[in-house]
Design a protein around this motif. Structure first.
Motif, PDB file in Angstrom:
ATOM      1  N   SER A  21       0.856  -1.240  -0.195  1.00  0.00           N
ATOM      2  CA  SER A  21      -0.050  -0.130  -0.109  1.00  0.00           C
ATOM      3  C   SER A  21       0.813   1.283   0.037  1.00  0.00           C
ATOM      4  N   ILE A  22       0.736   2.193  -0.937  1.00  0.00           N
ATOM      5  CA  ILE A  22       1.340   3.437  -0.930  1.00  0.00           C
ATOM      6  C   ILE A  22       0.193   4.635  -0.603  1.00  0.00           C
ATOM      7  N   PRO A  23       0.764   5.413   0.226  1.00  0.00           N
ATOM      8  CA  PRO A  23      -0.129   6.788   0.462  1.00  0.00           C
ATOM      9  C   PRO A  23      -0.746   7.287  -0.574  1.00  0.00           C
ATOM     10  N   ALA A  24      -2.113   7.639  -0.918  1.00  0.00           N
ATOM     11  CA  ALA A  24      -2.616   8.187  -1.901  1.00  0.00           C
ATOM     12  C   ALA A  24      -2.068   9.724  -1.897  1.00  0.00           C
ATOM     13  N   SER A  25      -1.793  10.483  -0.999  1.00  0.00           N
ATOM     14  CA  SER A  25      -1.057  11.500  -0.925  1.00  0.00           C
ATOM     15  C   SER A  25       0.215  11.563  -1.931  1.00  0.00           C
TER      16      SER A  25
END
Length: 57
Positions: free
Chosen positions: A22-26
């Motif tokens: 998971s990669i932060p959306a920001s």
């Protein structure tokens, strides 16, 4: 910027293993990666993995 994450491993019924991270959306938004422009380039060099925004077709 750094963030420690956990890689998820999944085993299919046939025994193949796939992974998810998971990669932060920001962070993706800062790279211009959106739901419409979601193509990325993943590059591995030695012990690093880099993710870049890809070119849309």
């Amino acid at each position: 910027m750094k963030k420690e994450k956990i890689v998820q491993f999944h085993k299919s019924g046939s025994g193949n293993i796939s992974t998810r991270l998971s990669i932060p959306a920001s962070w993706l938004a800062e790279l211009g990666i959106t739901e419409k422009e979601k193509k990325v380039i993943i590059e591995k060099k030695e012990k690093e993995i880099r993710i870049y925004k890809g070119e849309e077709e």
